[in-house]
Design an enzyme around this catalytic site. Structure first.
Site, PDB file in Angstrom:
ATOM      1  N   CYS A  21     -33.953  -8.202  13.318  1.00 36.83           N
ATOM      2  CA  CYS A  21     -35.321  -8.541  12.905  1.00 36.83           C
ATOM      3  C   CYS A  21     -35.393  -8.534  11.369  1.00 36.83           C
ATOM      4  O   CYS A  21     -35.146  -7.495  10.743  1.00 36.83           O
ATOM      5  CB  CYS A  21     -36.312  -7.539  13.488  1.00 36.83           C
ATOM      6  SG  CYS A  21     -36.100  -7.285  15.261  1.00 36.83           S
ATOM      7  N   ARG A  48     -55.699  -3.535  15.915  1.00 38.87           N
ATOM      8  CA  ARG A  48     -55.253  -2.490  14.981  1.00 38.87           C
ATOM      9  C   ARG A  48     -54.844  -3.077  13.639  1.00 38.87           C
ATOM     10  O   ARG A  48     -53.999  -3.973  13.563  1.00 38.87           O
ATOM     11  CB  ARG A  48     -54.080  -1.703  15.568  1.00 38.87           C
ATOM     12  CG  ARG A  48     -53.604  -0.607  14.591  1.00 38.87           C
ATOM     13  CD  ARG A  48     -52.546   0.295  15.184  1.00 38.87           C
ATOM     14  NE  ARG A  48     -53.011   0.888  16.402  1.00 38.87           N
ATOM     15  CZ  ARG A  48     -52.305   0.944  17.535  1.00 38.87           C
ATOM     16  NH1 ARG A  48     -51.103   0.452  17.577  1.00 38.87           N
ATOM     17  NH2 ARG A  48     -52.810   1.503  18.610  1.00 38.87           N
ATOM     18  N   CYS A  78     -37.054  -5.754   9.210  1.00 42.09           N
ATOM     19  CA  CYS A  78     -36.922  -4.352   9.604  1.00 42.09           C
ATOM     20  C   CYS A  78     -35.844  -3.583   8.823  1.00 42.09           C
ATOM     21  O   CYS A  78     -34.671  -3.957   8.845  1.00 42.09           O
ATOM     22  CB  CYS A  78     -36.623  -4.272  11.089  1.00 42.09           C
ATOM     23  SG  CYS A  78     -36.536  -2.564  11.653  1.00 42.09           S
ATOM     24  N   CYS A 113     -47.816   7.755  19.271  1.00 40.99           N
ATOM     25  CA  CYS A 113     -46.850   6.694  19.552  1.00 40.99           C
ATOM     26  C   CYS A 113     -45.447   7.135  19.118  1.00 40.99           C
ATOM     27  O   CYS A 113     -45.284   7.681  18.027  1.00 40.99           O
ATOM     28  CB  CYS A 113     -47.215   5.420  18.793  1.00 40.99           C
ATOM     29  SG  CYS A 113     -48.899   4.883  19.082  1.00 40.99           S
ATOM     30  N   CYS A 136     -49.550  -2.928  24.358  1.00 35.26           N
ATOM     31  CA  CYS A 136     -49.866  -2.989  22.930  1.00 35.26           C
ATOM     32  C   CYS A 136     -48.970  -4.082  22.360  1.00 35.26           C
ATOM     33  O   CYS A 136     -47.744  -3.938  22.365  1.00 35.26           O
ATOM     34  CB  CYS A 136     -49.568  -1.633  22.283  1.00 35.26           C
ATOM     35  SG  CYS A 136     -49.691  -1.650  20.486  1.00 35.26           S
ATOM     36  N   CYS A 195     -30.109   0.137  14.327  1.00 32.80           N
ATOM     37  CA  CYS A 195     -30.468  -0.782  15.417  1.00 32.80           C
ATOM     38  C   CYS A 195     -29.620  -2.051  15.342  1.00 32.80           C
ATOM     39  O   CYS A 195     -29.488  -2.660  14.273  1.00 32.80           O
ATOM     40  CB  CYS A 195     -31.947  -1.143  15.339  1.00 32.80           C
ATOM     41  SG  CYS A 195     -32.450  -2.208  16.706  1.00 32.80           S
ATOM     42  N   CYS A 251     -47.913   6.572  23.828  1.00 32.31           N
ATOM     43  CA  CYS A 251     -47.463   5.197  23.584  1.00 32.31           C
ATOM     44  C   CYS A 251     -46.007   5.269  23.170  1.00 32.31           C
ATOM     45  O   CYS A 251     -45.592   6.230  22.513  1.00 32.31           O
ATOM     46  CB  CYS A 251     -48.315   4.569  22.483  1.00 32.31           C
ATOM     47  SG  CYS A 251     -47.757   2.934  21.979  1.00 32.31           S
TER      48      CYS A 251
END
Ligand code: SF4
Length: 329
Positions: free
Chosen positions: A72, A275, A75, A112, A203, A68, A143
């Site tokens: 972040c 969650r 991550c 998801c 979400c 990616c 999701c």
């Protein structure tokens, strides 16, 4: 709701009404409550809107892993950090559906699909839409979390049968820039707006334990609770400190502060599913039990959360048995 100023009188607060004008001062006051009072209020609010024994169970599959371009700081899938996560192509539709069938057999009600993209390309979206339609046809809620979306992309996903889109705010507007520099808080809010306008449930939550102050946790929840409509699902993640990421050496957040964050989210967004998300692998049963008592009523089930470990299903089944919890239909 009664004015809470800096002090909340338990049992007389009027909490439990869904409202969208939460101020930071109010959320700060919730965080400052004595723990027994905060837990009492959170449980009261939880019982107004939900059966406290029921926990919604989701399964999360990484449909496109690693590589990616975003940065972040938490991550392991970012190309900016050397974490040993190997990049893989977008999965075949048939393989995703096989995993969805297995998740359904394991008791999941929502499936998801996560892809490590800054934003999906339109040709990738064709394949993701086929996955969404296939998972939906299995009778599961769908999701996806695919990065930033344009308004037409959100509409295409909705037409394919997408029920929820995950896009987290991560932290407070002030702390966000310490964690991500490749896109802005505004970008995130814009994607959430496109998702909401397309008629997809939202979400959206964040991650704690990233070195932020309590005031950032206040800011994150105040932002979520003052969105035009609350996210239907609010994941609260405890940072999983992955070697190779810039946050790997952070001190873990105190467990009681984590439980407080769950309780405050429950009170501020009374009708949303909260969650208990990443970070359960390193959490004691007692901490998880406190999170459920604080109003958490959803978990990810399955041994892996994208690329990081999650409790083995057997461990979760035992914990549910001990606590008398049952999957939400
Ligand atoms: S959190 Fe998502 S957007 Fe950020 S680096 Fe990881 S995969 Fe990319």
């Amino acid at each position: 709701m009664a004015s809470i100023g800096v002090e909340v009188v338990p049992g007389t607060s009027g909490f439990g009404t869904v409202r969208y004008d939460w101020t930071r001062e109010e959320v700060r006051a919730l965080f400052a409550m004595p723990f027994p009072d905060l837990m009492f209020e959170a449980q009261r609010v939880h019982r107004l809107h939900f059966d406290p024994r029921e926990v919604q169970i989701s399964t999360l599959l990484s449909i496109k892993t690693g590589g990616c371009p975003e940065d972040c700081a938490y991550c392991p899938q970012s190309v900016h950090y050397d974490t040993g996560v190997a990049a893989a192509k977008l999965m075949d539709v048939a393989d995703v559906l096989a995993q969805a069938r297995a998740a359904r057999a394991g008791g999941a009600s929502r499936f998801c699909m996560g892809a490590a993209w800054r934003a999906p390309k339109d040709r990738d979206l064709d394949q993701v839409c086929a996955m969404v339609a296939g998972v939906k046809a299995l009778g599961l809620e769908t999701c996806a979390t695919l990065g930033m979306l344009t308004a037409p992309q959100a509409r295409r996903l909705r037409e394919a049968g997408l029920d929820y889109y995950n896009h987290n705010l991560d932290s407070s507007p002030e702390y966000y820039g310490q964690i991500i520099t490749t896109r802005t808080y505004r970008d995130r809010l814009d994607t959430l707006g496109h998702v909401r306008d397309a008629g997809i449930h939202v979400c959206c939550g964040g991650i704690v334990g990233m070195g932020e102050e309590r005031e950032d946790r206040v800011g994150m929840i105040a932002t979520l609770a003052s969105l035009p409509v609350h996210p239907e699902s609010v994941p609260i993640n405890m940072l999983v400190r992955v070697a190779g990421t810039p946050l790997a050496a952070h001190e873990p957040l105190d467990a009681i502060e984590f439980v407080r964050t769950i309780a405050v989210a429950r009170i501020a967004m009374p009708a949303s599913v909260v969650r208990l998300s990443a970070g359960r692998e390193d959490m004691s049963e007692e901490t998880q039990a406190l999170c459920f008592l604080a109003g958490a009523n959803s978990i990810f089930y399955g041994p892996k959360l994208l690329t990081t470990p999650n409790p083995e299903p057997d461990r979760d089944k035992k914990l549910f048995g001990k606590l008398g919890l049952v999957p939400m239909e």
